[in-house]
Scaffold this motif. Sequence first.
Motif, PDB file in Angstrom:
ATOM      1  N   VAL A   1       0.808  -1.216   0.000  1.00 13.50           N
ATOM      2  CA  VAL A   1       0.000   0.000   0.000  1.00 13.50           C
ATOM      3  C   VAL A   1       0.846   1.273   0.000  1.00 13.50           C
ATOM      4  O   VAL A   1       0.343   2.349  -0.322  1.00 13.50           O
ATOM      5  N   MET A   2       2.114   1.154   0.378  1.00 12.67           N
ATOM      6  CA  MET A   2       3.046   2.289   0.308  1.00 12.67           C
ATOM      7  C   MET A   2       4.411   1.750  -0.103  1.00 12.67           C
ATOM      8  O   MET A   2       4.887   0.782   0.486  1.00 12.67           O
TER       9      MET A   2
ATOM     10  N   ASP B   1       6.318   6.690  -1.542  1.00 12.08           N
ATOM     11  CA  ASP B   1       5.147   7.080  -0.735  1.00 12.08           C
ATOM     12  C   ASP B   1       5.546   7.362   0.711  1.00 12.08           C
ATOM     13  O   ASP B   1       5.083   8.332   1.318  1.00 12.08           O
TER      14      ASP B   1
ATOM     15  N   ARG C   1       7.508  10.653   0.889  1.00  9.40           N
ATOM     16  CA  ARG C   1       6.576  11.771   0.713  1.00  9.40           C
ATOM     17  C   ARG C   1       5.762  11.998   1.989  1.00  9.40           C
ATOM     18  O   ARG C   1       5.573  13.137   2.430  1.00  9.40           O
ATOM     19  N   ALA C   2       5.287  10.918   2.608  1.00 14.55           N
ATOM     20  CA  ALA C   2       4.503  11.033   3.847  1.00 14.55           C
ATOM     21  C   ALA C   2       5.349  11.633   4.971  1.00 14.55           C
ATOM     22  O   ALA C   2       4.871  12.497   5.715  1.00 14.55           O
TER      23      ALA C   2
ATOM     24  N   ARG D   1       5.774  15.353   4.412  1.00 10.71           N
ATOM     25  CA  ARG D   1       4.544  16.062   4.787  1.00 10.71           C
ATOM     26  C   ARG D   1       4.420  16.163   6.310  1.00 10.71           C
ATOM     27  O   ARG D   1       4.128  17.231   6.854  1.00 10.71           O
TER      28      ARG D   1
ATOM     29  N   VAL E   1       1.303   5.062   9.736  1.00  7.78           N
ATOM     30  CA  VAL E   1       0.025   4.452   9.357  1.00  7.78           C
ATOM     31  C   VAL E   1      -0.921   4.455  10.553  1.00  7.78           C
ATOM     32  O   VAL E   1      -0.545   4.039  11.647  1.00  7.78           O
TER      33      VAL E   1
ATOM     34  N   ARG F   1      -4.372   2.715  11.425  1.00  8.53           N
ATOM     35  CA  ARG F   1      -5.275   1.689  10.901  1.00  8.53           C
ATOM     36  C   ARG F   1      -6.591   1.576  11.664  1.00  8.53           C
ATOM     37  O   ARG F   1      -7.400   0.693  11.399  1.00  8.53           O
TER      38      ARG F   1
ATOM     39  N   GLY G   1       0.760   9.711   8.259  1.00 10.86           N
ATOM     40  CA  GLY G   1       1.218   9.524   6.892  1.00 10.86           C
ATOM     41  C   GLY G   1       0.125   8.979   6.003  1.00 10.86           C
ATOM     42  O   GLY G   1      -0.098   9.451   4.896  1.00 10.86           O
ATOM     43  N   LYS G   2      -0.592   7.957   6.490  1.00  6.86           N
ATOM     44  CA  LYS G   2      -1.670   7.342   5.702  1.00  6.86           C
ATOM     45  C   LYS G   2      -2.689   6.713   6.646  1.00  6.86           C
ATOM     46  O   LYS G   2      -2.327   5.959   7.536  1.00  6.86           O
ATOM     47  N   ASN G   3      -3.952   7.050   6.444  1.00  3.30           N
ATOM     48  CA  ASN G   3      -5.042   6.355   7.130  1.00  3.30           C
ATOM     49  C   ASN G   3      -5.327   5.105   6.325  1.00  3.30           C
ATOM     50  O   ASN G   3      -5.547   5.183   5.122  1.00  3.30           O
ATOM     51  N   LEU G   4      -5.314   3.972   7.002  1.00  3.44           N
ATOM     52  CA  LEU G   4      -5.441   2.699   6.307  1.00  3.44           C
ATOM     53  C   LEU G   4      -6.461   1.825   7.030  1.00  3.44           C
ATOM     54  O   LEU G   4      -6.103   1.033   7.905  1.00  3.44           O
TER      55      LEU G   4
END
Length: 177
Positions: free
Chosen positions: A4-5, A9, A12-13, A16, A130, A132, A145-148
């Motif tokens: 998924v990353m 990615d 970049r996360a 940010r 992440v 989750r 960084g990412k909602n998963l």
Amino acid sequence: MSIVMDATDISRALTRITHEILERNRDAEGVVILGIPTRGDELAQRIAAKITEVEGTEIRAGSLDVTLYRDDLRLKAPRALLKTDVPEDIDDRVVVLVDDVLMSGRTIRAALDALSELGRPRAVQLAVLVDRGHRELPIRADFVGKNLPTSKSERVRVRLRETDDTEDQVSIEEGAA
């Protein structure tokens, strides 16, 4: 397994997240970055390097072992203690805790307990690569960084070159979390 990353990615996360930390705190002055071993440590080092690059002043990330503060110590086999290395006094500073995956919130609760023995920060913020879901405690990340969204039967695996000797990636695998 589903990736998924990838390395781009993740980079970049982290860039940010770094800018969000600087914006929220106006700059790096008074900020202490502490990673939760193992992979939170590596992510904290990367964020500190990016802050140093952006701000032009060196910031060193530290490490906060939460092993002795976990509420599942008696439920699992004992594990070796990891390092705690706090680069500077945390009293009246903003501490940014960094971890790879936020799920139940229990590791972060343990980190807050460990932190309270080191001093009294002005504020504590949380950065995770992440998020989750599946919270068991009222804990929320400030920087994500990412909602998963995942099911409890899935496992989110973060691999980093420093720890896993492989390409950076985040994947979802079937099996117990």
